[in-house]
Design a protein around this motif. Structure first.
Motif, mmCIF file in Angstrom:
data_model
loop_
_atom_site.group_PDB
_atom_site.id
_atom_site.type_symbol
_atom_site.label_atom_id
_atom_site.label_comp_id
_atom_site.label_asym_id
_atom_site.label_seq_id
_atom_site.Cartn_x
_atom_site.Cartn_y
_atom_site.Cartn_z
ATOM 1 N N HIS A 82 0.817 -1.225 0.000
ATOM 2 C CA HIS A 82 0.000 0.000 0.000
ATOM 3 C C HIS A 82 0.841 1.261 0.000
ATOM 4 C CE1 HIS A 82 -3.641 -2.302 0.381
ATOM 5 N NE2 HIS A 82 -2.969 -3.098 1.201
ATOM 6 N N LEU A 83 0.195 2.345 -0.392
ATOM 7 C CA LEU A 83 0.866 3.641 -0.424
ATOM 8 C C LEU A 83 1.155 4.092 1.007
ATOM 9 C CD1 LEU A 83 -1.439 5.261 -3.132
ATOM 10 C CD2 LEU A 83 0.935 4.484 -3.432
ATOM 11 N N ASP A 85 0.661 6.773 2.525
ATOM 12 C CA ASP A 85 -0.417 7.520 3.214
ATOM 13 C C ASP A 85 -1.664 6.658 3.440
ATOM 14 O OD1 ASP A 85 -1.586 7.270 0.728
ATOM 15 O OD2 ASP A 85 -1.702 9.436 0.327
ATOM 16 N N LEU A 86 -1.572 5.376 3.094
ATOM 17 C CA LEU A 86 -2.645 4.387 3.313
ATOM 18 C C LEU A 86 -3.924 4.699 2.531
ATOM 19 C CD1 LEU A 86 -2.378 3.765 7.199
ATOM 20 C CD2 LEU A 86 -1.171 2.611 5.359
ATOM 21 N N SER A 87 -3.823 5.602 1.538
ATOM 22 C CA SER A 87 -5.040 6.011 0.819
ATOM 23 C C SER A 87 -5.637 4.884 -0.023
ATOM 24 C CB SER A 87 -4.756 7.234 -0.058
ATOM 25 O OG SER A 87 -3.713 6.927 -0.978
ATOM 26 N N ASP A 88 -4.854 3.842 -0.294
ATOM 27 C CA ASP A 88 -5.379 2.737 -1.111
ATOM 28 C C ASP A 88 -5.721 1.499 -0.282
ATOM 29 O OD1 ASP A 88 -2.804 2.028 -0.458
ATOM 30 O OD2 ASP A 88 -2.244 1.379 -2.469
ATOM 31 N N ARG A 91 -10.804 0.464 4.352
ATOM 32 C CA ARG A 91 -10.947 0.505 5.822
ATOM 33 C C ARG A 91 -11.111 -0.900 6.400
ATOM 34 N NH1 ARG A 91 -12.419 4.871 9.207
ATOM 35 N NH2 ARG A 91 -13.976 4.106 10.669
#
Ligand code: C5J
Length: 235
Positions: A82-83, A85-88, A91
């Motif tokens: 994952h990226l 910043d966890l944007s991908d 949840r």
């Protein structure tokens, strides 16, 4: 690379039946052979797994990878991650279960399952050569939200030799995705592994059952034997 006009073929002794492959339209896909899954201190261990169970796949993959490279076959490695910043990360994936470390947490090999961290890298034994394709994926399947489909289409690929970890998760998901897209998949049984031996066995059975409902299953020795005729012709 192989000359696509040259129809060199090999027959792999597989289950549920032998399969003839044209090597110029076949690619090797090595799934997620990353430190995060195979080494202590990574994502796999954070979920409570015994990571040593995956080591059996390394030797068989190394042999097939060497033969594929010698033949000039298209080789594709994948990495789950994952990226920063966890944007991908959905949840639901981030919150699931009660791991000792969650995705993005700092661990002994850097942040868990994050691109660019040491744990996200492919193990040294199977490290991609310069120029080999590495697909970064956020999901379990290698087609979901990646460029894999385009790469295979551009390469005129029709058949995939698939290996890696884990058998029932990322290997199975990718094979199912590939099968729905019309690819003939040969899964290399001893080139796959699971934290759960029974899931490995069942994962392979599910692929080859019902006349090969998702694909074929063969040992690395059978795949290498079929490749052999081709590699001995290479000068
Ligand atoms: C898992 C994978 N098991 N590569 N990933 O979460 O199979």
């Amino acid at each position: 690379m192989m000359d696509s006009n040259q129809a060199s073929t090999g027959t792999v002794v597989a289950e549920p039946e032998p399969i003839e492959l044209n090597w110029s339209t076949t690619a090797l896909v090595v799934i997620d052979m990353q430190r995060d899954f195979l080494e202590p201190g990574g994502f796999g261990e954070s979920l409570g797994n015994d990571v040593s169970r995956l080591g059996s796949a390394v030797g068989p993959i190394a042999s097939v990878l060497a033969a594929a490279r010698a033949m000039g076959m298209l080789v594709i490695h994948t990495r789950e991650g994952h990226l920063p910043d966890l944007s991908d990360v959905p949840r639901a994936k981030l919150r699931r279960g009660a791991p000792s470390l969650r995705i993005g947490d700092p661990g002994p090999m850097g942040r868990i399952l994050i691109r660019g961290e040491p744990g996200h890298d492919i193990i040294s034994e199977l490290y991609p050569l310069d120029g080999e394709i590495v697909i970064d994926k956020a999901g379990k399947g290698a087609f979901y939200a990646t460029e894999l489909g385009d790469i295979l289409r551009k390469g005129g690929i029709e058949n995939l030799l698939v290996c890696g970890v884990t058998t029932e998760v990322c290997v199975n998901t990718t094979v199912r995705e590939a099968n729905d897209r019309g690819y003939r998949c040969v899964v290399i049984a001893d080139g796959c592994a699971s934290y759960f031996p029974e899931f490995h066995d069942m994962g392979l059975k599910m692929i080859k059952a019902q006349g090969g409902i998702f694909g074929w299953v063969a040992d690395s020795a059978a795949v290498l034997k079929a490749m052999q005729a081709e590699t001995t012709n290479i000068v």
